[in-house]
Design an enzyme around this catalytic site. Structure first.
Site, PDB file in Angstrom:
ATOM      1  N   ASP A   1      -2.778 -18.507   0.110  1.00  0.00           N
ATOM      2  CA  ASP A   1      -3.500 -19.210  -0.540  1.00  0.00           C
ATOM      3  C   ASP A   1      -4.128 -20.041   0.368  1.00  0.00           C
ATOM      4  O   ASP A   1      -5.730 -20.115   0.053  1.00  0.00           O
ATOM      5  CB  ASP A   1      -3.339 -19.147  -1.610  1.00  0.00           C
ATOM      6  CG  ASP A   1      -1.418 -20.360  -1.174  1.00  0.00           C
ATOM      7  OD1 ASP A   1      -0.847 -19.920  -0.485  1.00  0.00           O
ATOM      8  OD2 ASP A   1      -1.377 -20.318  -2.435  1.00  0.00           O
TER       9      ASP A   1
ATOM     10  N   ASP B   1      -6.401  -7.127   3.968  1.00  0.00           N
ATOM     11  CA  ASP B   1      -7.378  -6.431   3.606  1.00  0.00           C
ATOM     12  C   ASP B   1      -8.351  -6.903   3.171  1.00  0.00           C
ATOM     13  O   ASP B   1      -9.117  -7.698   3.355  1.00  0.00           O
ATOM     14  CB  ASP B   1      -7.120  -5.781   2.795  1.00  0.00           C
ATOM     15  CG  ASP B   1      -7.604  -4.977   1.639  1.00  0.00           C
ATOM     16  OD1 ASP B   1      -8.897  -4.620   2.235  1.00  0.00           O
ATOM     17  OD2 ASP B   1      -8.189  -5.067   0.355  1.00  0.00           O
TER      18      ASP B   1
ATOM     19  N   LYS C   1       3.604 -15.045   1.968  1.00  0.00           N
ATOM     20  CA  LYS C   1       3.843 -16.268   0.990  1.00  0.00           C
ATOM     21  C   LYS C   1       5.465 -16.500   0.701  1.00  0.00           C
ATOM     22  O   LYS C   1       5.791 -15.822  -0.026  1.00  0.00           O
ATOM     23  CB  LYS C   1       3.740 -15.488  -0.295  1.00  0.00           C
ATOM     24  CG  LYS C   1       2.913 -16.176  -1.643  1.00  0.00           C
ATOM     25  CD  LYS C   1       2.050 -17.028  -1.981  1.00  0.00           C
ATOM     26  CE  LYS C   1       2.126 -17.802  -3.460  1.00  0.00           C
ATOM     27  NZ  LYS C   1       1.291 -18.966  -3.011  1.00  0.00           N
TER      28      LYS C   1
ATOM     29  N   ASP D   1     -11.874  -9.194   5.176  1.00  0.00           N
ATOM     30  CA  ASP D   1     -13.382  -9.252   4.307  1.00  0.00           C
ATOM     31  C   ASP D   1     -14.055 -10.802   3.991  1.00  0.00           C
ATOM     32  O   ASP D   1     -14.872 -10.982   4.166  1.00  0.00           O
ATOM     33  CB  ASP D   1     -13.338  -8.635   2.395  1.00  0.00           C
ATOM     34  CG  ASP D   1     -13.644  -7.533   2.573  1.00  0.00           C
ATOM     35  OD1 ASP D   1     -13.199  -6.487   3.449  1.00  0.00           O
ATOM     36  OD2 ASP D   1     -14.086  -6.760   2.162  1.00  0.00           O
TER      37      ASP D   1
ATOM     38  N   TYR E   1       0.694  -0.900  -0.335  1.00  0.00           N
ATOM     39  CA  TYR E   1      -0.334  -0.308  -0.261  1.00  0.00           C
ATOM     40  C   TYR E   1       0.700   1.065  -0.123  1.00  0.00           C
ATOM     41  O   TYR E   1       0.239   2.163  -0.033  1.00  0.00           O
ATOM     42  CB  TYR E   1      -0.434   0.345   1.724  1.00  0.00           C
ATOM     43  CG  TYR E   1      -2.411  -0.849   0.668  1.00  0.00           C
ATOM     44  CD1 TYR E   1      -2.325  -1.792   0.592  1.00  0.00           C
ATOM     45  CD2 TYR E   1      -3.533   0.015   1.569  1.00  0.00           C
ATOM     46  CE1 TYR E   1      -3.343  -2.473   0.793  1.00  0.00           C
ATOM     47  CE2 TYR E   1      -4.518  -0.924   1.363  1.00  0.00           C
ATOM     48  CZ  TYR E   1      -4.677  -2.125   1.087  1.00  0.00           C
ATOM     49  OH  TYR E   1      -6.087  -2.706   0.994  1.00  0.00           O
TER      50      TYR E   1
HETATM   51  C1  IPM Z   1     -10.225  -1.413   4.024  1.00  0.00           C
HETATM   52  C2  IPM Z   1     -10.648  -0.643   2.668  1.00  0.00           C
HETATM   53  C3  IPM Z   1      -9.627   0.183   3.047  1.00  0.00           C
HETATM   54  C4  IPM Z   1      -7.965  -0.696   2.651  1.00  0.00           C
HETATM   55  C5  IPM Z   1      -9.785   1.255   1.124  1.00  0.00           C
HETATM   56  C6  IPM Z   1     -10.805   1.796   0.888  1.00  0.00           C
HETATM   57  C7  IPM Z   1      -8.577   1.853   1.319  1.00  0.00           C
HETATM   58  O1  IPM Z   1     -10.949  -1.617   2.296  1.00  0.00           O
HETATM   59  O2  IPM Z   1     -10.546  -0.699   5.172  1.00  0.00           O
HETATM   60  O3  IPM Z   1     -10.822  -2.704   4.139  1.00  0.00           O
HETATM   61  O4  IPM Z   1      -7.684  -1.560   1.314  1.00  0.00           O
HETATM   62  O5  IPM Z   1      -7.539  -0.824   3.057  1.00  0.00           O
HETATM   63 MG    MG Z   2     -10.798  -3.605   2.973  1.00  0.00          MG
END
Ligand code: IPM
Ligand code: MG
Length: 357
Positions: A223, A247, A191, A251, A142
């Site tokens: 993975d 990230d 990884k 999710d 990032y």
């Molecule tokens: C998160 C989001 C952010 C990230 C984006 C919106 C930049 O997906 O906080 O997980 O990738 O960190």
């Molecule tokens: Mg995110």
């Protein structure tokens, strides 16, 4: 006590969910005799529209001076055409970096009240699920060098994944400490079979593990981890990983809990200061329509009370109130199931506060 909270509503559903969260905090304030003072600041697309810059300096200053930051969400299709470094998401990255918030704590808990919303087989989450994802937040791909160049195959672009030993050590220490307070199991995800930065990551974490003899440390490739999270999520206690892998995995972990609309997060640095936000995005299609689920943000506020203000009882009370709303059968659209009673954003806030009063 008096607490100054910088509130950054941002874009899309951000203002809807922050409004409901303030309602809940105010109710806690009355009950426990605290004063929460909100300092509303712009960041993201709304700041681009208002002042031509996604992260105005005064927003960073106000956040840095506050006792804690509560953030909604940033971004939306309206600003998608902007070059990468001007996009609303840059505000989030800038805040994390400039405030030194290198540790992102993302708990994925299956609320028993929502067990049916989990898309996995029932046996996979029987007896509950409680995973803590610790994501490195101010380094890696990032923030590594990025750019465009010309290659033999034509125009190209690149982003560099880079980690210093110190960056790995400090996030690992947070994860080990967290594991010590929980089931004492830590899985480091990387990884290392391909990436040099992952090999460094793995080495530093292994070195640090000597200081934590009670924690059972294991290493897993990303993975495989993505697969194991679905195959047998109960094997995990604390997961520590890089910015980008974290990230993605967070999710995925959130979906296991039933809805991304439920998961809070804390971004911490050294000391008690932190920024608290839901892990979901700005969902522009839901904005202003009274349908978004504000629970992830309300639960983020509970994390702020706990981690930054040391208000444990108050934090527990918010979490209990959220569960009570779910237990009473009320659901926002993202959690809707047969026989449940539909509620909107505002009613969710009202119902949570009604369990606090
Ligand atoms: C998160 C989001 C952010 C990230 C984006 C919106 C930049 O997906 O906080 O997980 O990738 O960190
Ligand atoms: Mg995110």
């Amino acid at each position: 006590m008096k607490y100054n909270i910088a509130t950054v509503s941002g874009d899309g559903i951000g203002p809807d969910i922050i409004r409901e969260t303030k309602k809940v905090l105010d109710c806690i304030g009355i009950k426990y005799n605290h004063q929460f003072i909100y300092i509303d600041k712009l960041a993201g697309g709304c700041a681009i529209d208002a002042v031509g810059n996604c992260l105005p300096g005064e927003t960073v200053e106000a956040c840095a001076k506050s006792d804690g930051v509560l953030l909604g969400a940033v971004g939306g299709p309206k600003w998608d055409h902007l070059p990468g470094n001007e996009r609303p998401e840059q505000a989030l990255l800038g805040l994390r970096k400039q405030l030194g918030l290198f540790a992102n704590i993302r708990p994925a808990i299956v609320f028993t009240e929502l067990a049916d919303a989990c898309p996995l087989r029932k046996e996979s989450v029987d007896g509950g699920l409680d995973i803590m994802v610790v994501r490195e937040l101010t380094g890696g791909i990032y923030f590594g060098e990025k750019g465009s160049c010309d290659t033999k195959l034509g125009p190209a672009a690149y982003d560099i994944e880079i980690y210093s030993e110190e960056e790995v050590r400090r996030i690992a220490a947070i994860a080990f400490d967290m594991a010590m307070k929980r089931e004492k199991k830590l899985t480091s995800v990387d990884k290392a079979n391909v990436l040099e930065s992952s090999r460094l990551w793995r080495r530093v974490i292994t070195e640090l593990s000597v200081d934590y003899p009670d924690v059972e440390l294991s290493h897993m490739y990303i993975d495989n981890a993505a697969m194991q999270l679905i195959r047998n999520p109960k094997q995990f206690d604390v997961i520590v990983t890089t910015n980008m892998f974290g990230d993605i995995l967070s999710d995925e972990a959130s979906m296991i809990t039933g809805s991304i609309g439920m998961l809070p997060s804390a971004s911490l640095g050294k000391g008690n200061f932190g920024m608290y936000e839901p892990i979901h995005g700005s969902a522009p299609d839901l904005a202003g329509r009274d349908i978004a689920n504000p629970m992830a943000t309300i639960l983020s506020a509970a994390m702020m009370l706990r981690y930054s203000f040391g208000l444990y009882e108050e934090a527990d009370e918010i979490e209990r109130a959220v569960r009570s709303v779910l237990a009473s059968g009320y659901r926002t659209a993202d959690l809707m199931g047969p026989g449940m009673k539909p509620i909107g954003t505002k009613e969710t806030g009202d119902r949570v506060t009604s369990f606090i009063k």
